[in-house]
Design an enzyme around this catalytic site. Structure first.
Site, short mmCIF file in Angstrom:
data_model
loop_
_atom_site.label_atom_id
_atom_site.label_comp_id
_atom_site.label_asym_id
_atom_site.label_seq_id
_atom_site.Cartn_x
_atom_site.Cartn_y
_atom_site.Cartn_z
N HIS A 22 -9.39 -0.02 -5.34
CA HIS A 22 -9.28 0.85 -4.17
C HIS A 22 -8.10 1.79 -4.43
CE1 HIS A 22 -12.16 -1.47 -1.72
NE2 HIS A 22 -11.80 -2.42 -2.55
N ARG A 23 -8.43 3.02 -4.78
CA ARG A 23 -7.40 3.91 -5.33
C ARG A 23 -6.57 4.65 -4.29
NH1 ARG A 23 -11.96 6.85 -8.39
NH2 ARG A 23 -12.89 6.02 -6.51
N GLU B 70 4.04 -2.77 -8.01
CA GLU B 70 3.82 -4.15 -8.46
C GLU B 70 5.01 -4.64 -9.26
OE1 GLU B 70 0.19 -4.83 -10.65
OE2 GLU B 70 0.65 -6.95 -10.95
N SER C 166 6.98 -5.95 -12.20
CA SER C 166 6.74 -5.54 -13.58
C SER C 166 7.04 -6.67 -14.56
CB SER C 166 7.64 -4.35 -13.92
OG SER C 166 7.63 -4.13 -15.31
N ARG D 184 4.01 -11.59 -22.20
CA ARG D 184 3.14 -11.75 -21.04
C ARG D 184 1.66 -11.77 -21.40
NH1 ARG D 184 2.52 -5.74 -18.35
NH2 ARG D 184 2.84 -4.58 -20.28
N HIS E 6 -7.83 4.11 7.90
CA HIS E 6 -9.20 4.44 7.48
C HIS E 6 -9.53 3.76 6.15
CE1 HIS E 6 -12.78 6.55 6.29
NE2 HIS E 6 -12.16 7.05 5.24
N ARG F 115 -14.37 -6.15 1.29
CA ARG F 115 -13.73 -7.37 0.81
C ARG F 115 -13.72 -8.51 1.81
NH1 ARG F 115 -14.36 -6.27 -4.45
NH2 ARG F 115 -13.43 -4.27 -4.98
#
Lengths: 302, 302, 302, 302
Positions: free
Chosen positions: A113-114, A120, A122, A196, A214, A223
């Site tokens: 979902h852009r 996030e 790191s 990682r 929206h 979802r």
């Protein structure tokens, strides 16, 4: 238990600092602010900020439609009208910022979902914690035999145990090796951005995610749906409850028109008309494929 | 005078209702909330909501970069680092909602910035007010003779008067006819969505415009720039002052790196190195075109 | 007549230069390339480039769903499945670039669709042509008396004539004055970026507009709809025909599920179920407002 | 070797089917179409479609700026002007579609660029292949001691061997267990959407990725940069070569202004002016922090 004592203390501290504001306040949302709603075995969703309420949607619509709107409709009716007619811009006037802890494979679905803002944790810069999602036994589903993308019966007994053993031991070993690669006796240790790559997709990550109402509704429609993977649906379900408290009128319209509603094709509409007229309609006479007819019947039954 | 007594009363009412919140509050922004900052002859900008402050940018960056960040840098240094290295996502964590009244030709430039949410007053649905932008004499510029897109000297005397007369009388007549078409004695009147086509581009419209801080900075960099058309710059300048009060550290970094900074090409860097080494560099020896060299010299002079 | 002899010549020249390519080619689209489809009195739409075809949608879906998909469905069935289940990303794999000439008030509605790329003719830099949209008599509609946003009966006789006279003479005078302000005997003339403010919203502008197929379908669903303003619908209708030739299977699914389909709320579904079971359902017993019930009945009747 | 004989055959088949088109063709790009450029140990980038060339950028700019532009500048000069002045919309008129095979941890960085269209292979629906990224010895870098986010010296000898052994054996074991969970003797097997959670971040995935040239340049500026992680830079470097063949003039401007250029703050500009005037400027007298001064000196040295 997803939250450490330090985190709980921090939440208490955040919730103890009331300030004055001239902005619109949503009482329902204030009760959620900073609190961690637990999801899955180590995850959470918590609201860290928000903008607007039901009134902000109405206010934006009335800028668009001018003063005449005021007389014609009450707020709830106007919100229902906007939702029914796919007017998206007034709902974009509300915004929410969430702090979410979630397994990486859920994060990978979510990020598709852009139209949202994301920061996030790191793993290039920092070291991930030893926390992995291990499904509860009741969610250990077999592959569906009718649907390539779905789940079938729940695994039980030895089979279930074997899967849980594999997930636990592989996760533990991968993390042990991650640590060993990072920190090698008397040596420099592998770069974090490389180490990682040994970690499996059920490790937890976290992010700040900010989105307008929206686009949040669009996310929730896909979802919180029965066809979504259980693990992301668990997050969406919690978010639905939060949104219901934040913008009750908008959420109620969303439930009626999107979550509880259905979309029919021209062919489907034609069948419905014939059925209302008393005709017995079958797949053969519907113009639909078998799969489409199955979905049509399911939508009609509800 | 852009604001009616009713609007001023409404603003007073909005500013008198203080509420409690657990959210982050920006003191600088609270002082702006709802107030109308006048722009041009009938326009305004007013903040109707906001989310976040300098601390929210830092908080988002620290989710990304982990705990290690805390020790290494203070908040202002971190914000400068993020701006310098084009890290956009932490700035996206702040959001602002403005109510703007502006001429249509300014709105048409403004809307080209697509990453924002907009609800504009609808001339299909409602009737526009009789308000037109008429430039102040000192902004009545001639076409630039050196720049196809720019302004030259200010018109004066009869020439200026003639232009002002045309703009005023054409606007008035267009609006008279708009009203006559809408409302014809004993007849239905033309549909609003059609009648509006008679109105010129200096009529005022209004909208709610919501944008995150990263995209707002991008807007301001282009529209508060000396090359922007004066009329949109007048709005951007007011918005700069608002942002400086909202997120002082971020705005200060924006001023240093974006508004006051400059971008040099590889060719430009090479020239700078030679100039620092004491060499006399000319356009001919620079590898740049004449236009590019002129801009290069201007950037160096400041 | 929207096209000058020079433009027609240029189109012929563009259509005469065939080249070899390894890319996917849509035969239907090649027949449209560069040709100007006339819209309104001076407008046009012409395709200047495209990427992909029905096969490109299928190809993208099969990257996502893997080899298993191939056996299960033929291409058309897969495209219908994707449309039915709101899978947007495969449709985003096709792209179209249009050259459009359109009145400014249409451009203002159009630009609200933000997920597209636009390059518009600049009236800061260049001088606009003397071309205005004057509605054909059959589109000279009165304001609707039941719908704030709609059109009612067509104006006729003297009333119609009066409106047309106003629109024509105001447009002509505005343009005369635009020219006079730009170019004043022995004087510099007002800057273009200022003089344009005198021009009404029915003057024509033009742009290059590039969009992916998913977002184009969204545009067409809203703008080829009966509730859209006639003038933008005239463009959307032409675009529908172009898309039908470009991606016939995708367009056919779009027609069935979006244009010809309907969305029902949970309340609406409940009424449908009761009607199929033979019950007489009225607005009072539906749980819907009067307006909603009216729309519900209209959707059922088609 | 990333490509199977079937894939190579398919590429040959795709490259053997030449068709006629009226569209703009880029000769440089035709030579790349469908070919797989190998990246890392099992990855690749291949162009599957494109739209536009250098001329399309110029054409879009000339719609905006009108006929006057034609005389003033040649195409290359205009493209340089657009790049220098951050005019993004003409570059958005070109589009590229890539098929990329890449490790999941690279995909996670890549997807943060939101203004693109993506269709990724679905591990909910299909079974992933047994292919993992194992770094070549020369890329087995230690954690940087000066930069939290960077790499230091390359590991060697036993230490390197130990890391490679861990990565190989953990990946192999994780995949063995993935297969065992999916397919259990006489039992249903775990759902694919769950089994995948055992797979590490160095497993390969693949996607179709479509983006316009402006956003691609933004991606390349960040990811072909020396500070990007080596593994994503390997992809960006290959893409730079492809773009150079596709739109040579635009790429050359991008190299000069973005990749080879530098951005200086107001403080930095002030220092440069003083240095050109012959002054000896030190960090203490610069107004910059130590870190910022280090970066300033590096940018000046190049």
């Amino acid at each position: 238990m997803p939250l450490s004592p330090e985190q709980l203390e921090q939440i208490d501290a955040q919730r103890s600092q009331t300030q004055q504001t001239l902005r619109v306040v949503s009482a329902g949302m204030e009760s959620h602010l900073y609190k961690a709603h637990e999801v899955l075995d180590h995850g959470f969703v918590r609201v860290v900020d928000y903008m607007g309420d039901d009134g902000a949607i109405v206010q934006a619509a009335r800028v668009s439609y001018g003063a005449g709107t005021k007389k014609a409709r009450n707020d709830e009716g106007l919100i229902r009208y906007l939702m029914r007619h796919w007017h998206s811009t007034p709902f974009e006037m509300c915004e929410i910022k969430l702090h979410v802890k979630l397994p990486v494979f859920v994060a990978r679905q979510w990020i598709r979902h852009r139209t949202a803002n994301v920061n996030e944790y790191s793993a290039r810069y920092s070291i991930l914690d030893r926390e992995f999602y291990i499904p509860a036994p009741e969610h250990l589903a077999a592959q569906s035999t009718v649907n390539n993308q779905g789940r079938g019966d729940v695994l039980t007994g030895d089979e279930a145990q074997r899967v849980l053993d594999i997930l636990r031991s592989d996760a533990g070993r991968a993390y042990d090796h991650y640590e060993q690669m990072l920190n090698q006796e008397g040596q420099e240790g592998l770069a974090r951005e490389l180490a990682r790559m040994n970690l499996p997709a059920n490790i937890y990550t976290q992010w700040y995610w900010k989105v307008d109402l929206h686009n949040l509704f669009h996310f929730l429609r896909l979802r919180a749906d029965a066809h979504a993977q259980y693990e992301i649906r668990a997050y969406a379900d919690v978010m639905c409850k939060i949104v219901a408290d934040w913008v009750p009128a908008a959420y109620s319209a969303f439930e009626d028109y999107r979550m509880g509603g259905a979309n029919f094709s021209a062919k489907g509409l034609d069948c419905i008309r014939r059925m209302i007229a008393g005709e017995e309609v079958t797949q053969e006479g519907s113009g639909m494929s078998k799969g489409e007819w199955r979905e049509f019947e399911a939508a009609l039954k509800g």
